[in-house]
Design a protein around this motif. Structure first.
Motif, PDB file in Angstrom:
ATOM      1  N   SER A  51       0.837  -1.210   0.000  1.00 57.63           N
ATOM      2  CA  SER A  51       0.000   0.000   0.000  1.00 57.63           C
ATOM      3  C   SER A  51       0.871   1.258   0.000  1.00 57.63           C
ATOM      4  O   SER A  51       0.547   2.242  -0.666  1.00 57.63           O
ATOM      5  CB  SER A  51      -0.916   0.002   1.230  1.00 57.63           C
ATOM      6  N   ASP A  74      -8.219  -4.182  -0.896  1.00 56.01           N
ATOM      7  CA  ASP A  74      -8.249  -4.591   0.508  1.00 56.01           C
ATOM      8  C   ASP A  74      -9.410  -3.894   1.209  1.00 56.01           C
ATOM      9  O   ASP A  74      -9.272  -2.779   1.733  1.00 56.01           O
ATOM     10  CB  ASP A  74      -6.914  -4.238   1.173  1.00 56.01           C
ATOM     11  N   THR A  79      -6.185   0.880   2.974  1.00 57.92           N
ATOM     12  CA  THR A  79      -5.100   1.855   3.188  1.00 57.92           C
ATOM     13  C   THR A  79      -4.975   2.834   2.021  1.00 57.92           C
ATOM     14  O   THR A  79      -4.914   4.045   2.226  1.00 57.92           O
ATOM     15  CB  THR A  79      -3.759   1.108   3.368  1.00 57.92           C
ATOM     16  N   ASP A 131      -3.897  -1.945  -5.642  1.00 60.85           N
ATOM     17  CA  ASP A 131      -3.286  -2.482  -4.428  1.00 60.85           C
ATOM     18  C   ASP A 131      -4.025  -3.783  -4.111  1.00 60.85           C
ATOM     19  O   ASP A 131      -5.177  -3.765  -3.683  1.00 60.85           O
ATOM     20  CB  ASP A 131      -3.436  -1.465  -3.293  1.00 60.85           C
TER      21      ASP A 131
HETATM   22 MG   LIG Z   1      -1.861  -2.946   2.349  1.00 61.04          MG
END
Ligand SMILES: [Mg+2]
Ligand SMILES: Nc1ncnc2c1ncn2[C@@H]1O[C@H](COP(=O)(O)OP(=O)(O)OP(=O)(O)O)[C@@H](O)[C@H]1O
Length: 317
Positions: A51, A74, A79, A131
């Motif tokens: 991240s 995620d 994040t 990510d």
């Molecule tokens: Mg992460």
């Protein structure tokens, strides 16, 4: 049958079965081609800096005038997405124009939602930064399969390298390919078979501590052996620096300091490391990007918040 949600497919007796890489690549090949160059940050190992590197890359690309869509897979930690939300808050509170990637988190991670969000956010994006959360899943496999550039951060530890391969400390050879590397290898092969361009896979060392010189040399040697075996490039990576994490609550990186009134300049070694990371990614840029940089600030200035934000930021000066 195509699997379009985040649950692993189940066999008749209910036991989870992994989706075959050919099925994963067939799924992405059957959909519209996404706009822009896809950069996926992935490693099944958690906490290695996916991240952090994704956020810095998205901001660095936007700072170069590129149109960037940042997708966070995620849905628990969020994040990358949180960083972008804080960034909007800072820009609007302080009244500054910040280069702004547009982003979303996939709440119901599926290929359909990924496509929908990218096209909704910017159907003419130059780059899509993904990510990928640190665990195998159908959407994780699609994110890896989609990558024109695949970035895998690793910490300077043999434990982290195990997901790439086992390095025999006596013979100094790779004795076994790790689970993540096997998956990447199969997805890359299927991608080529399906007529996509080859994935440029780059492994970055992250949180390197220069005091650990001997360990660093052993890791570098093992990574070299792995890169020959698995066909990835090795980036010079980022060192352990407070500069790469301290401004997260503001959604800022040190690249942004120049936009902020009263902040000191970015330290030369931090700037060098970010420049080096971007150079290692070896990306090509669209030529229309430069005029976009010249666009005037759009942020609203909220006078009440300016003082409070500036005071909080000043603590980082
Ligand atoms: Mg992460
Ligand atoms: N180069 C760096 N210097 C200093 N701190 C760093 C650096 N890279 C990452 N960190 C810190 O390391 C921790 C893990 O980083 P990050 O959350 O980016 O990893 P991740 O791979 O995304 O983790 P996860 O698998 O949990 O999603 C965070 O506290 C982050 O601030």
């Amino acid at each position: 049958m195509l699997n379009d949600n985040d649950q692993p497919p189940q066999s008749r007796d209910g036991i989870a079965t992994d989706e075959h890489p050919r099925v994963v690549v067939a799924d992405i090949a059957a959909r519209f081609r996404l706009p822009g160059h896809v950069i996926t940050f992935a490693n099944e190992k958690g906490g290695v800096g996916k991240s952090t590197l994704a956020f810095h890359t998205a901001v660095a690309l936007a700072s170069l005038g590129q149109r960037v869509v940042a997708i966070d897979l995620d849905r628990r930690q969020r994040t990358l997405h949180r960083g972008l939300q804080y960034r909007h808050g800072t820009a609007s509170s302080v009244g500054v124009h910040l280069p702004m990637p547009v982003g979303a988190v996939l709440d119901r991670p599926s290929a359909a939602q990924l496509w929908q969000e990218v096209l909704r956010l910017d159907a003419a994006a130059d780059f899509i930064v993904i990510d990928a959360a640190g665990a195998d899943s159908p959407i994780f496999r699609r994110a890896v399969a989609l990558a024109d550039t695949l970035v895998t951060p690793v910490n300077s530890s043999f434990l982290d390298l195990e997901l790439l391969g086992r390095h025999n400390p006596v013979t100094r050879e790779i004795s076994q390919t790790g689970c993540f590397a096997s998956l990447v290898t199969e997805l890359r092969a299927e991608r080529i078979e399906a007529g996509f361009a080859p994935t440029d896979w780059i492994v970055f060392k992250n949180r390197v501590r220069h005091a650990e010189k001997r360990q660093g040399e052993r890791i570098a040697e093992a990574l070299q052996a792995l890169s020959r075996e698995l066909d990835f490039r090795i980036g010079q990576g980022l060192s352990e620096r407070v500069a790469f994490r301290e401004l997260f609550p503001f959604g800022l990186t040190h690249l942004d300091l120049k936009h902020l009134p009263g902040m000191s300049q970015m330290e030369a070694h931090t700037a060098r490391e970010i420049d080096r990371m971007m150079a290692d990614l070896a990306l090509s840029f669209s030529e229309e990007a430069a005029p976009r940089l010249a666009q005037p600030p759009k942020a609203r200035r909220l006078n009440r918040s300016v003082a409070a934000f500036s005071e909080a930021l000043a603590a980082y000066r």
